[in-house]
Design an enzyme around this catalytic site. Sequence first.
Site, PDB file in Angstrom:
ATOM      1  CG  ASP A  22       7.947  -0.163  25.417  1.00 17.48           C
ATOM      2  OD1 ASP A  22       7.118  -0.966  24.554  1.00 17.48           O
ATOM      3  OD2 ASP A  22       7.723   0.131  26.452  1.00 17.48           O
ATOM      4  CG  ASP A  44       3.372  22.834 -20.703  1.00 19.90           C
ATOM      5  OD1 ASP A  44       2.897  23.052 -21.797  1.00 19.90           O
ATOM      6  OD2 ASP A  44       4.676  22.798 -20.828  1.00 19.90           O
TER       7      ASP A  44
END
Length: 413
Positions: free
Chosen positions: A36, A284
Amino acid sequence: MQLTVWTYEGPPHVGAMRVATGMTGVHYVLHSPQGDTYADLLFTMIERRDHRPPVTYTTFKARDLGSDTAELFSKAAKDAYERFRPQAMLVGSSCTAELIQDDPGGLMSALDLPIPVVPLELPAYQRKENWGAAETFYQLVRGLIGRNDGATPAGSPAGERPRANILGATALGFRHRDDVAEITRLLDRLGIDVNVAAPMGASPHDLQRIPQADVNIPLYPEVAGNLARWLTREWKMPQTQTIPYGVNATREFVQEVAELCGVDPQPVLDAMPTRLPWWSRSVDSNYLTGKRVFVFADGTHALAAARVAREEMGFEVVGLGTYSREFGREVREAAQAYGLEALVTDDYLEVEAKIAELQPELVLGTQMERHIAKKFGIGCAVISAPVHVQDFPARYSPVMGFEGANVLFDTFV
Protein backbone atom coordinates in the site's frame (compact mmCIF):
# COMPACT_ATOMS: atom_id res chain seq x y z
CA MET A 1 -16.55 -5.90 -4.51
CA GLN A 2 -15.83 -5.79 -8.23
CA LEU A 3 -12.54 -6.67 -9.90
CA THR A 4 -11.53 -4.16 -12.54
CA VAL A 5 -8.64 -3.12 -14.73
CA TRP A 6 -9.24 0.63 -14.28
CA THR A 7 -10.87 2.62 -11.52
CA TYR A 8 -11.99 6.25 -11.50
CA GLU A 9 -11.30 6.70 -7.79
CA GLY A 10 -8.95 5.03 -5.35
CA PRO A 11 -9.84 4.17 -1.76
CA PRO A 12 -10.55 7.05 0.65
CA HIS A 13 -7.08 7.08 2.20
CA VAL A 14 -5.75 8.19 -1.22
CA GLY A 15 -8.02 11.23 -0.88
CA ALA A 16 -6.48 11.89 2.52
CA MET A 17 -3.03 11.66 0.92
CA ARG A 18 -4.07 14.25 -1.68
CA VAL A 19 -4.99 16.70 1.10
CA ALA A 20 -1.83 16.05 3.14
CA THR A 21 0.47 16.18 0.13
CA GLY A 22 -0.91 19.50 -1.06
CA MET A 23 -0.33 21.09 2.36
CA THR A 24 2.73 22.12 4.33
CA GLY A 25 3.32 21.35 8.00
CA VAL A 26 1.10 18.25 7.96
CA HIS A 27 2.18 14.62 8.25
CA TYR A 28 -0.02 11.58 7.62
CA VAL A 29 0.73 8.35 9.45
CA LEU A 30 -0.91 5.51 7.57
CA HIS A 31 -1.30 2.08 9.12
CA SER A 32 -0.70 -0.09 6.08
CA PRO A 33 0.93 -3.30 4.88
CA GLN A 34 3.63 -3.68 2.29
CA GLY A 35 2.02 -3.04 -1.09
CA ASP A 36 0.00 0.00 0.00
CA THR A 37 3.06 2.24 -0.07
CA TYR A 38 2.58 3.79 -3.50
CA ALA A 39 2.14 7.48 -2.69
CA ASP A 40 5.56 8.41 -4.06
CA LEU A 41 4.58 7.07 -7.48
CA LEU A 42 1.28 8.95 -7.48
CA PHE A 43 2.67 12.35 -6.64
CA THR A 44 6.24 12.44 -7.91
CA MET A 45 5.73 10.51 -11.15
CA ILE A 46 2.20 11.46 -12.23
CA GLU A 47 2.01 15.00 -10.85
CA ARG A 48 5.75 15.59 -11.19
CA ARG A 49 6.00 17.16 -7.75
CA ASP A 50 9.47 18.16 -6.61
CA HIS A 51 9.15 16.72 -3.10
CA ARG A 52 7.93 13.50 -1.59
CA PRO A 53 4.47 13.21 -0.06
CA PRO A 54 4.41 13.64 3.76
CA VAL A 55 3.28 10.09 4.48
CA THR A 56 4.77 7.57 6.91
CA TYR A 57 3.68 3.95 6.61
CA THR A 58 3.82 1.32 9.31
CA THR A 59 4.48 -1.23 6.53
CA PHE A 60 3.59 -4.31 8.54
CA LYS A 61 4.34 -7.66 6.96
CA ALA A 62 2.48 -10.95 7.05
CA ARG A 63 4.62 -12.25 9.91
CA ASP A 64 3.73 -9.16 11.99
CA LEU A 65 0.07 -10.16 12.08
CA GLY A 66 0.91 -12.79 14.67
CA SER A 67 2.40 -10.14 16.98
CA ASP A 68 1.45 -6.62 18.07
CA THR A 69 0.76 -4.43 15.03
CA ALA A 70 -0.60 -1.73 17.37
CA GLU A 71 2.84 -1.33 18.91
CA LEU A 72 4.28 -1.12 15.40
CA PHE A 73 1.90 1.76 14.62
CA SER A 74 2.73 3.64 17.83
CA LYS A 75 6.44 3.43 17.15
CA ALA A 76 6.04 4.60 13.54
CA ALA A 77 3.89 7.55 14.66
CA LYS A 78 6.30 8.60 17.39
CA ASP A 79 9.29 8.32 15.03
CA ALA A 80 7.46 10.38 12.39
CA TYR A 81 6.78 13.17 14.87
CA GLU A 82 10.39 13.20 16.08
CA ARG A 83 11.73 13.28 12.53
CA PHE A 84 9.40 15.75 10.80
CA ARG A 85 8.07 17.92 13.67
CA PRO A 86 4.84 18.82 11.82
CA GLN A 87 2.29 21.41 12.96
CA ALA A 88 -0.42 18.73 12.87
CA MET A 89 -0.72 15.02 12.14
CA LEU A 90 -3.34 12.89 10.42
CA VAL A 91 -3.62 9.22 11.35
CA GLY A 92 -5.60 6.45 9.74
CA SER A 93 -5.61 3.04 8.13
CA SER A 94 -5.38 1.88 4.54
CA CYS A 95 -8.12 -0.35 3.18
CA THR A 96 -6.14 -3.49 4.07
CA ALA A 97 -5.11 -2.36 7.56
CA GLU A 98 -8.72 -1.42 8.34
CA LEU A 99 -9.47 -5.13 8.61
CA ILE A 100 -7.21 -5.64 11.65
CA GLN A 101 -8.97 -2.84 13.63
CA ASP A 102 -6.02 -1.41 15.53
CA ASP A 103 -7.67 2.03 16.22
CA PRO A 104 -4.93 4.49 15.15
CA GLY A 105 -6.78 7.41 16.76
CA GLY A 106 -6.80 5.79 20.18
CA LEU A 107 -3.19 4.76 19.88
CA MET A 108 -2.19 8.34 19.01
CA SER A 109 -4.06 9.70 22.03
CA ALA A 110 -1.94 7.48 24.24
CA LEU A 111 1.22 9.05 22.81
CA ASP A 112 0.09 12.51 24.03
CA LEU A 113 1.93 14.49 21.36
CA PRO A 114 2.11 18.30 21.77
CA ILE A 115 0.42 19.02 18.41
CA PRO A 116 -3.10 18.57 17.05
CA VAL A 117 -3.71 14.98 15.91
CA VAL A 118 -6.72 14.30 13.68
CA PRO A 119 -7.86 10.66 13.51
CA LEU A 120 -9.50 9.73 10.22
CA GLU A 121 -12.30 7.19 10.05
CA LEU A 122 -12.41 6.45 6.32
CA PRO A 123 -14.54 3.35 5.58
CA ALA A 124 -12.59 1.91 2.67
CA TYR A 125 -15.22 -0.59 1.61
CA GLN A 126 -18.11 1.88 1.47
CA ARG A 127 -16.49 5.14 0.28
CA LYS A 128 -13.95 6.34 -2.26
CA GLU A 129 -11.21 8.86 -2.94
CA ASN A 130 -13.06 12.17 -3.33
CA TRP A 131 -15.17 11.44 -0.26
CA GLY A 132 -11.96 10.66 1.63
CA ALA A 133 -10.42 13.99 0.58
CA ALA A 134 -13.57 15.89 1.59
CA GLU A 135 -13.81 14.15 4.96
CA THR A 136 -10.10 14.71 5.67
CA PHE A 137 -10.30 18.41 4.83
CA TYR A 138 -13.46 18.85 6.90
CA GLN A 139 -12.10 16.98 9.94
CA LEU A 140 -8.77 18.80 9.79
CA VAL A 141 -10.33 22.28 9.68
CA ARG A 142 -12.96 21.44 12.27
CA GLY A 143 -10.30 20.00 14.56
CA LEU A 144 -8.17 23.14 14.25
CA ILE A 145 -10.76 25.92 14.52
CA GLY A 146 -13.45 24.16 16.55
CA ARG A 147 -17.04 25.22 16.88
CA ASN A 148 -17.98 28.88 17.01
CA ASP A 149 -18.28 30.06 20.60
CA GLY A 150 -20.79 32.70 19.54
CA ALA A 151 -18.50 35.53 20.55
CA THR A 152 -16.10 35.30 17.61
CA PRO A 153 -17.63 36.80 14.47
CA ALA A 154 -16.28 35.69 11.12
CA GLY A 155 -15.14 38.18 8.52
CA SER A 156 -12.33 40.54 7.63
CA PRO A 157 -11.31 43.43 9.94
CA ALA A 158 -13.26 46.64 9.50
CA GLY A 159 -11.70 49.12 7.08
CA GLU A 160 -9.73 46.51 5.12
CA ARG A 161 -10.38 45.02 1.68
CA PRO A 162 -12.83 42.11 1.78
CA ARG A 163 -11.33 38.64 1.94
CA ALA A 164 -12.25 35.27 0.45
CA ASN A 165 -11.17 31.70 1.08
CA ILE A 166 -10.56 29.50 -1.98
CA LEU A 167 -11.31 25.96 -0.88
CA GLY A 168 -10.88 22.50 -2.36
CA ALA A 169 -7.63 22.40 -4.35
CA THR A 170 -5.53 19.30 -3.64
CA ALA A 171 -2.55 17.45 -4.96
CA LEU A 172 -3.40 15.29 -8.00
CA GLY A 173 -6.31 17.60 -8.82
CA PHE A 174 -7.00 18.52 -12.44
CA ARG A 175 -5.36 21.93 -13.06
CA HIS A 176 -5.92 22.91 -9.42
CA ARG A 177 -2.61 24.79 -9.15
CA ASP A 178 -3.39 27.06 -12.10
CA ASP A 179 -7.09 27.44 -11.30
CA VAL A 180 -6.26 28.82 -7.84
CA ALA A 181 -3.76 31.26 -9.36
CA GLU A 182 -6.30 32.42 -11.96
CA ILE A 183 -9.14 32.93 -9.47
CA THR A 184 -6.75 34.73 -7.11
CA ARG A 185 -5.94 37.20 -9.92
CA LEU A 186 -9.62 37.60 -10.73
CA LEU A 187 -10.46 38.36 -7.09
CA ASP A 188 -7.61 40.85 -6.88
CA ARG A 189 -9.02 42.74 -9.89
CA LEU A 190 -12.32 42.89 -8.01
CA GLY A 191 -10.59 44.35 -4.95
CA ILE A 192 -10.88 41.15 -2.90
CA ASP A 193 -7.91 39.58 -1.12
CA VAL A 194 -7.44 35.83 -0.71
CA ASN A 195 -7.40 35.06 2.99
CA VAL A 196 -6.58 31.34 2.73
CA ALA A 197 -6.32 29.01 -0.27
CA ALA A 198 -6.57 25.47 1.04
CA PRO A 199 -5.82 22.66 1.38
CA MET A 200 -3.18 22.97 -1.37
CA GLY A 201 -0.47 25.41 -0.35
CA ALA A 202 -1.80 25.94 3.18
CA SER A 203 -0.44 24.98 6.58
CA PRO A 204 -2.43 24.07 9.71
CA HIS A 205 -1.69 27.58 11.02
CA ASP A 206 -3.25 28.99 7.83
CA LEU A 207 -6.37 26.88 8.32
CA GLN A 208 -6.90 28.49 11.71
CA ARG A 209 -7.40 31.82 9.87
CA ILE A 210 -10.29 30.54 7.74
CA PRO A 211 -12.97 32.40 9.79
CA GLN A 212 -11.21 35.72 9.03
CA ALA A 213 -12.83 35.90 5.58
CA ASP A 214 -16.09 37.33 4.29
CA VAL A 215 -16.92 34.54 1.85
CA ASN A 216 -15.92 30.97 1.06
CA ILE A 217 -15.39 29.84 -2.53
CA PRO A 218 -15.69 26.03 -2.75
CA LEU A 219 -13.92 25.85 -6.10
CA TYR A 220 -14.08 22.05 -6.09
CA PRO A 221 -17.26 20.96 -4.28
CA GLU A 222 -16.19 17.29 -4.32
CA VAL A 223 -13.53 18.25 -1.77
CA ALA A 224 -14.75 21.50 -0.21
CA GLY A 225 -18.54 21.19 -0.28
CA ASN A 226 -18.95 19.57 3.15
CA LEU A 227 -16.61 22.05 4.83
CA ALA A 228 -18.19 25.08 3.16
CA ARG A 229 -21.65 24.00 4.32
CA TRP A 230 -20.37 23.48 7.88
CA LEU A 231 -18.75 26.93 7.88
CA THR A 232 -22.05 28.42 6.74
CA ARG A 233 -23.95 26.66 9.53
CA GLU A 234 -21.42 27.06 12.32
CA TRP A 235 -19.65 30.33 11.48
CA LYS A 236 -22.39 32.01 9.41
CA MET A 237 -19.96 32.44 6.49
CA PRO A 238 -21.64 32.79 3.07
CA GLN A 239 -20.40 30.71 0.17
CA THR A 240 -20.52 31.04 -3.59
CA GLN A 241 -22.57 28.57 -5.58
CA THR A 242 -21.23 29.23 -9.10
CA ILE A 243 -18.19 27.41 -10.48
CA PRO A 244 -16.30 29.90 -12.72
CA TYR A 245 -15.87 27.53 -15.68
CA GLY A 246 -16.48 29.09 -19.07
CA VAL A 247 -17.35 32.68 -19.95
CA ASN A 248 -20.97 32.68 -18.81
CA ALA A 249 -20.31 30.98 -15.48
CA THR A 250 -17.29 33.19 -14.79
CA ARG A 251 -19.39 36.31 -15.36
CA GLU A 252 -22.03 34.92 -12.98
CA PHE A 253 -19.32 34.08 -10.45
CA VAL A 254 -17.91 37.62 -10.62
CA GLN A 255 -21.35 39.09 -9.99
CA GLU A 256 -22.06 36.65 -7.15
CA VAL A 257 -18.80 37.12 -5.25
CA ALA A 258 -18.89 40.89 -5.80
CA GLU A 259 -22.38 41.07 -4.29
CA LEU A 260 -21.36 38.97 -1.27
CA CYS A 261 -18.29 41.14 -0.69
CA GLY A 262 -19.90 44.49 -1.49
CA VAL A 263 -17.67 45.48 -4.42
CA ASP A 264 -18.40 46.69 -7.95
CA PRO A 265 -18.09 43.89 -10.55
CA GLN A 266 -18.51 46.10 -13.63
CA PRO A 267 -14.85 47.02 -14.34
CA VAL A 268 -13.90 43.33 -14.39
CA LEU A 269 -16.93 42.38 -16.50
CA ASP A 270 -16.16 45.16 -18.97
CA ALA A 271 -12.53 44.06 -19.37
CA MET A 272 -13.29 40.32 -19.64
CA PRO A 273 -9.98 39.11 -21.18
CA THR A 274 -11.18 36.13 -23.20
CA ARG A 275 -11.48 35.48 -26.94
CA LEU A 276 -14.24 32.88 -26.76
CA PRO A 277 -17.16 35.35 -27.23
CA TRP A 278 -15.48 36.72 -30.36
CA TRP A 279 -15.11 33.22 -31.79
CA SER A 280 -18.73 32.36 -30.98
CA ARG A 281 -19.85 35.34 -33.10
CA SER A 282 -17.49 34.55 -35.97
CA VAL A 283 -18.15 32.69 -39.19
CA ASP A 284 -15.56 30.06 -38.22
CA SER A 285 -17.70 28.89 -35.30
CA ASN A 286 -20.35 27.66 -37.74
CA TYR A 287 -18.08 24.81 -38.81
CA LEU A 288 -18.37 23.27 -35.33
CA THR A 289 -21.98 24.13 -34.55
CA GLY A 290 -23.98 21.01 -33.82
CA LYS A 291 -20.99 18.73 -33.28
CA ARG A 292 -22.08 15.82 -31.09
CA VAL A 293 -20.24 15.63 -27.76
CA PHE A 294 -20.26 13.08 -24.93
CA VAL A 295 -19.31 14.33 -21.44
CA PHE A 296 -18.21 12.11 -18.55
CA ALA A 297 -16.18 13.34 -15.56
CA ASP A 298 -16.44 14.14 -11.86
CA GLY A 299 -19.67 15.92 -11.00
CA THR A 300 -18.36 19.49 -11.02
CA HIS A 301 -16.45 19.28 -14.29
CA ALA A 302 -19.10 17.23 -16.10
CA LEU A 303 -21.82 19.78 -15.33
CA ALA A 304 -19.62 22.76 -16.17
CA ALA A 305 -18.16 21.32 -19.39
CA ALA A 306 -21.58 20.31 -20.69
CA ARG A 307 -22.80 23.86 -20.18
CA VAL A 308 -19.81 25.36 -22.01
CA ALA A 309 -20.13 22.84 -24.84
CA ARG A 310 -23.78 23.65 -25.38
CA GLU A 311 -24.07 27.37 -24.58
CA GLU A 312 -20.69 28.70 -25.67
CA MET A 313 -19.46 26.31 -28.37
CA GLY A 314 -22.79 25.43 -29.95
CA PHE A 315 -22.21 21.67 -29.62
CA GLU A 316 -24.98 19.14 -29.17
CA VAL A 317 -24.57 17.28 -25.88
CA VAL A 318 -25.62 13.71 -26.67
CA GLY A 319 -24.42 12.08 -23.46
CA LEU A 320 -23.73 13.26 -19.91
CA GLY A 321 -22.52 11.27 -16.94
CA THR A 322 -20.34 11.10 -13.86
CA TYR A 323 -18.53 8.61 -11.68
CA SER A 324 -19.19 10.84 -8.63
CA ARG A 325 -22.26 9.21 -7.15
CA GLU A 326 -22.48 12.01 -4.56
CA PHE A 327 -23.37 14.33 -7.47
CA GLY A 328 -25.74 11.91 -9.16
CA ARG A 329 -28.85 13.99 -8.49
CA GLU A 330 -27.37 17.20 -9.94
CA VAL A 331 -26.08 15.40 -13.04
CA ARG A 332 -29.43 13.66 -13.59
CA GLU A 333 -31.24 17.01 -13.38
CA ALA A 334 -28.86 18.58 -15.89
CA ALA A 335 -29.15 15.63 -18.26
CA GLN A 336 -32.92 15.82 -18.10
CA ALA A 337 -32.75 19.50 -19.09
CA TYR A 338 -30.74 18.41 -22.16
CA GLY A 339 -33.31 15.72 -22.96
CA LEU A 340 -30.92 12.92 -21.92
CA GLU A 341 -30.71 10.09 -19.43
CA ALA A 342 -27.64 10.55 -17.23
CA LEU A 343 -25.02 7.83 -16.92
CA VAL A 344 -24.00 7.59 -13.24
CA THR A 345 -21.50 4.77 -12.88
CA ASP A 346 -17.95 3.95 -11.83
CA ASP A 347 -17.71 1.07 -14.32
CA TYR A 348 -15.62 2.16 -17.31
CA LEU A 349 -17.09 -0.68 -19.39
CA GLU A 350 -20.52 0.93 -19.13
CA VAL A 351 -19.02 4.22 -20.28
CA GLU A 352 -17.30 2.47 -23.18
CA ALA A 353 -20.56 0.81 -24.22
CA LYS A 354 -22.39 4.15 -24.14
CA ILE A 355 -19.74 5.86 -26.28
CA ALA A 356 -19.87 2.97 -28.77
CA GLU A 357 -23.66 3.33 -28.92
CA LEU A 358 -23.73 7.12 -29.36
CA GLN A 359 -20.71 7.50 -31.65
CA PRO A 360 -20.09 11.15 -30.73
CA GLU A 361 -17.66 13.37 -32.62
CA LEU A 362 -15.92 14.53 -29.43
CA VAL A 363 -15.52 13.07 -25.93
CA LEU A 364 -14.88 15.28 -22.91
CA GLY A 365 -13.76 13.00 -20.11
CA THR A 366 -10.99 11.58 -17.96
CA GLN A 367 -7.83 9.65 -18.71
CA MET A 368 -10.01 6.55 -19.12
CA GLU A 369 -12.22 8.16 -21.75
CA ARG A 370 -9.05 9.16 -23.60
CA HIS A 371 -8.21 5.46 -24.00
CA ILE A 372 -11.80 4.55 -24.90
CA ALA A 373 -12.08 7.34 -27.48
CA LYS A 374 -8.75 6.38 -29.03
CA LYS A 375 -10.04 2.83 -29.42
CA PHE A 376 -13.00 4.15 -31.46
CA GLY A 377 -11.03 6.78 -33.35
CA ILE A 378 -12.84 9.68 -31.65
CA GLY A 379 -11.17 12.87 -30.46
CA CYS A 380 -11.03 13.33 -26.67
CA ALA A 381 -10.20 16.28 -24.43
CA VAL A 382 -9.44 15.43 -20.80
CA ILE A 383 -11.39 17.72 -18.45
CA SER A 384 -11.25 15.95 -15.09
CA ALA A 385 -9.31 13.62 -12.82
CA PRO A 386 -8.29 10.85 -12.95
CA VAL A 387 -5.54 12.00 -15.26
CA HIS A 388 -2.04 10.99 -16.22
CA VAL A 389 1.25 12.86 -16.44
CA GLN A 390 0.46 14.70 -19.71
CA ASP A 391 -2.40 16.50 -17.98
CA PHE A 392 -0.08 18.16 -15.45
CA PRO A 393 1.56 20.61 -17.88
CA ALA A 394 4.55 22.67 -16.82
CA ARG A 395 2.98 25.70 -18.57
CA TYR A 396 0.25 27.86 -17.04
CA SER A 397 -3.00 26.23 -18.13
CA PRO A 398 -6.07 26.91 -15.93
CA VAL A 399 -9.56 25.84 -16.90
CA MET A 400 -11.39 28.30 -14.63
CA GLY A 401 -11.81 32.03 -14.89
CA PHE A 402 -11.51 34.09 -18.07
CA GLU A 403 -8.10 32.69 -18.99
CA GLY A 404 -9.51 29.24 -18.32
CA ALA A 405 -12.21 29.97 -20.89
CA ASN A 406 -9.44 30.64 -23.41
CA VAL A 407 -7.86 27.29 -22.54
CA LEU A 408 -11.22 25.52 -22.97
CA PHE A 409 -11.72 27.30 -26.30
CA ASP A 410 -8.36 26.06 -27.58
CA THR A 411 -8.79 22.56 -26.15
CA PHE A 412 -12.30 21.87 -27.41
CA VAL A 413 -11.66 23.31 -30.89
